[in-house]
Write a protein that holds these residues in place. Structure first.
Motif, PDB file in Angstrom:
ATOM      1  N   HIS A 120       0.839  -1.200   0.000  1.00 45.03           N
ATOM      2  CA  HIS A 120       0.000   0.000   0.000  1.00 45.03           C
ATOM      3  C   HIS A 120       0.877   1.254   0.000  1.00 45.03           C
ATOM      4  O   HIS A 120       1.916   1.300   0.654  1.00 45.03           O
ATOM      5  N   CYS A 121       0.436   2.254  -0.776  1.00 41.13           N
ATOM      6  CA  CYS A 121       1.150   3.530  -0.854  1.00 41.13           C
ATOM      7  C   CYS A 121       2.650   3.286  -1.007  1.00 41.13           C
ATOM      8  O   CYS A 121       3.463   3.701  -0.177  1.00 41.13           O
ATOM      9  N   PHE A 122       3.017   2.635  -2.080  1.00 42.03           N
ATOM     10  CA  PHE A 122       4.413   2.249  -2.305  1.00 42.03           C
ATOM     11  C   PHE A 122       5.318   3.468  -2.177  1.00 42.03           C
ATOM     12  O   PHE A 122       5.057   4.522  -2.768  1.00 42.03           O
ATOM     13  N   SER A 123       6.395   3.301  -1.394  1.00 45.34           N
ATOM     14  CA  SER A 123       7.264   4.450  -1.109  1.00 45.34           C
ATOM     15  C   SER A 123       8.738   4.161  -1.388  1.00 45.34           C
ATOM     16  O   SER A 123       9.594   4.954  -1.003  1.00 45.34           O
ATOM     17  N   GLY A 124       9.008   3.041  -2.048  1.00 46.25           N
ATOM     18  CA  GLY A 124      10.397   2.670  -2.276  1.00 46.25           C
ATOM     19  C   GLY A 124      10.958   3.190  -3.586  1.00 46.25           C
ATOM     20  O   GLY A 124      10.286   3.881  -4.353  1.00 46.25           O
ATOM     21  N   ASP A 125      12.203   2.817  -3.841  1.00 41.93           N
ATOM     22  CA  ASP A 125      12.867   3.196  -5.087  1.00 41.93           C
ATOM     23  C   ASP A 125      12.807   2.044  -6.079  1.00 41.93           C
ATOM     24  O   ASP A 125      12.118   1.029  -5.846  1.00 41.93           O
ATOM     25  N   ALA A 126      13.526   2.176  -7.183  1.00 44.72           N
ATOM     26  CA  ALA A 126      13.480   1.159  -8.231  1.00 44.72           C
ATOM     27  C   ALA A 126      14.002  -0.190  -7.736  1.00 44.72           C
ATOM     28  O   ALA A 126      13.459  -1.238  -8.083  1.00 44.72           O
ATOM     29  N   GLU A 127      15.053  -0.170  -6.938  1.00 43.72           N
ATOM     30  CA  GLU A 127      15.622  -1.423  -6.428  1.00 43.72           C
ATOM     31  C   GLU A 127      14.611  -2.186  -5.575  1.00 43.72           C
ATOM     32  O   GLU A 127      14.441  -3.407  -5.715  1.00 43.72           O
ATOM     33  N   PHE A 128      13.924  -1.462  -4.691  1.00 48.34           N
ATOM     34  CA  PHE A 128      12.910  -2.103  -3.855  1.00 48.34           C
ATOM     35  C   PHE A 128      11.734  -2.573  -4.706  1.00 48.34           C
ATOM     36  O   PHE A 128      11.178  -3.659  -4.468  1.00 48.34           O
ATOM     37  N   ALA A 129      11.359  -1.789  -5.705  1.00 49.95           N
ATOM     38  CA  ALA A 129      10.267  -2.183  -6.593  1.00 49.95           C
ATOM     39  C   ALA A 129      10.599  -3.483  -7.311  1.00 49.95           C
ATOM     40  O   ALA A 129       9.751  -4.371  -7.438  1.00 49.95           O
ATOM     41  N   ARG A 130      11.845  -3.613  -7.782  1.00 47.94           N
ATOM     42  CA  ARG A 130      12.236  -4.852  -8.465  1.00 47.94           C
ATOM     43  C   ARG A 130      12.153  -6.044  -7.526  1.00 47.94           C
ATOM     44  O   ARG A 130      11.725  -7.142  -7.926  1.00 47.94           O
ATOM     45  N   ALA A 131      12.557  -5.858  -6.267  1.00 46.22           N
ATOM     46  CA  ALA A 131      12.490  -6.948  -5.299  1.00 46.22           C
ATOM     47  C   ALA A 131      11.037  -7.361  -5.062  1.00 46.22           C
ATOM     48  O   ALA A 131      10.728  -8.561  -4.974  1.00 46.22           O
ATOM     49  N   CYS A 132      10.134  -6.393  -4.975  1.00 46.01           N
ATOM     50  CA  CYS A 132       8.720  -6.693  -4.777  1.00 46.01           C
ATOM     51  C   CYS A 132       8.133  -7.390  -6.003  1.00 46.01           C
ATOM     52  O   CYS A 132       7.378  -8.368  -5.882  1.00 46.01           O
ATOM     53  N   VAL A 133       8.465  -6.889  -7.172  1.00 44.34           N
ATOM     54  CA  VAL A 133       7.970  -7.495  -8.415  1.00 44.34           C
ATOM     55  C   VAL A 133       8.467  -8.927  -8.540  1.00 44.34           C
ATOM     56  O   VAL A 133       7.709  -9.845  -8.878  1.00 44.34           O
ATOM     57  N   GLY A 151      11.742  11.678  -7.334  1.00 52.08           N
ATOM     58  CA  GLY A 151      12.405  11.000  -8.442  1.00 52.08           C
ATOM     59  C   GLY A 151      12.519   9.490  -8.298  1.00 52.08           C
ATOM     60  O   GLY A 151      12.123   8.742  -9.210  1.00 52.08           O
ATOM     61  N   PRO A 152      13.045   8.967  -7.182  1.00 49.37           N
ATOM     62  CA  PRO A 152      13.171   7.510  -7.032  1.00 49.37           C
ATOM     63  C   PRO A 152      11.824   6.788  -7.077  1.00 49.37           C
ATOM     64  O   PRO A 152      11.720   5.698  -7.656  1.00 49.37           O
ATOM     65  N   LEU A 153      10.800   7.400  -6.510  1.00 49.70           N
ATOM     66  CA  LEU A 153       9.473   6.785  -6.527  1.00 49.70           C
ATOM     67  C   LEU A 153       8.903   6.770  -7.936  1.00 49.70           C
ATOM     68  O   LEU A 153       8.308   5.775  -8.374  1.00 49.70           O
ATOM     69  N   ARG A 154       9.094   7.840  -8.672  1.00 53.19           N
ATOM     70  CA  ARG A 154       8.591   7.894 -10.043  1.00 53.19           C
ATOM     71  C   ARG A 154       9.348   6.909 -10.943  1.00 53.19           C
ATOM     72  O   ARG A 154       8.759   6.331 -11.861  1.00 53.19           O
ATOM     73  N   GLU A 155      10.614   6.711 -10.649  1.00 53.15           N
ATOM     74  CA  GLU A 155      11.371   5.697 -11.393  1.00 53.15           C
ATOM     75  C   GLU A 155      10.799   4.312 -11.114  1.00 53.15           C
ATOM     76  O   GLU A 155      10.655   3.489 -12.022  1.00 53.15           O
ATOM     77  N   ALA A 156      10.453   4.057  -9.865  1.00 56.49           N
ATOM     78  CA  ALA A 156       9.845   2.777  -9.509  1.00 56.49           C
ATOM     79  C   ALA A 156       8.513   2.592 -10.229  1.00 56.49           C
ATOM     80  O   ALA A 156       8.198   1.495 -10.713  1.00 56.49           O
ATOM     81  N   ALA A 157       7.730   3.658 -10.324  1.00 56.37           N
ATOM     82  CA  ALA A 157       6.408   3.577 -10.963  1.00 56.37           C
ATOM     83  C   ALA A 157       6.506   3.275 -12.449  1.00 56.37           C
ATOM     84  O   ALA A 157       5.545   2.795 -13.048  1.00 56.37           O
TER      85      ALA A 157
END
Length: 224
Positions: A120-133, A151-157
């Motif tokens: 919920h309300c994802f707040s991580g960066d691209a690295e964390f997003a990749r781990a979640c994915v 910036g890091p959040l938008r990169e994750a999105a």
């Protein structure tokens, strides 16, 4: 609308409210900032509420190391209990994660994640997003993803696959640009969707159709 609880009283209210309108559903849990006093009675109530047919998720649960309301130890213990509740009930786990990315991933791995997990309300960066994915989790983006200084959040999105992405309001908080700072309401998700569609280089219709399908699949709303 999925109405989310943060304490026992609001969990009971959310379940009742979900019976007032066919478009409203509920999620129930004890928010991590309130877990310092997580009692057996609280657990019993949540065990009962989660069985209600209008409850579509266990949440918000997780970890919050930003606010100093509950120490890490009771938060982690409660998180593990909610993970087990989600698995036993067969309902998705809705995670609140603030400044606790690695502990969230570690505890999910140690306990064994439920079949469906949403950050919920994802707040991580691209690295964390990749781990979640990679773990198969769904990432939910709120109005913060429209902030130009995020910036890091938008990169994750940009990198989360649409089949693992949903968009939310987190109303009344996190109002998207251009209304940042004002109270958030469900209509504002329209602005988050438009901004994310432009960011990802897809049409608004494509993003709406994809994220709606993901949300319906995640919460079982395609079966309702």
């Amino acid at each position: 609308v999925v109405t989310v609880a943060d304490d026992i009283a609001s969990a009971q209210w959310a379940v009742e409210a979900a019976t007032w309108d066919d478009r409203v559903f509920a999620a129930v849990a004890l928010h991590p900032t309130r877990t310092k006093d997580f009692t057996d009675d609280d657990r019993r109530v949540l065990e009962e509420l989660v069985q209600h047919p209008r409850v579509v998720a266990v949440g918000e649960t997780g970890l919050d190391y930003y606010w100093d309301f509950s120490p890490p130890e009771p938060q982690q213990e409660a998180f593990r209990w909610h993970i087990d509740l989600a698995k036993r009930s067969g309902k998705p786990l809705m995670i609140h994660d603030r400044d606790a990315h690695q502990d969230v991933l570690r505890i999910l791995a140690e306990e064994g994640a439920p079949e469906k997990v949403v950050l919920h309300c994802f707040s991580g960066d691209a690295e964390f997003a990749r781990a979640c994915v990679d773990a198969g989790y769904v990432c939910s983006f709120a109005g913060t993803a429209t902030f130009r200084n995020a910036g890091p959040l938008r990169e994750a999105a940009q990198l989360v696959p649409l089949e693992q992405m949903v968009v939310e309001t987190d109303a009344p908080f996190l109002t998207p640009h251009p209304f940042r700072g004002r109270p958030n309401e469900p209509y504002c998700v329209n602005y988050t969707l438009r901004d994310l569609a432009e960011l990802r280089g897809v049409t608004l219709e494509e993003l709406v159709v994809a994220t709606t399908a993901t949300a319906e699949r995640l919460f079982g709303l395609d079966q309702v």
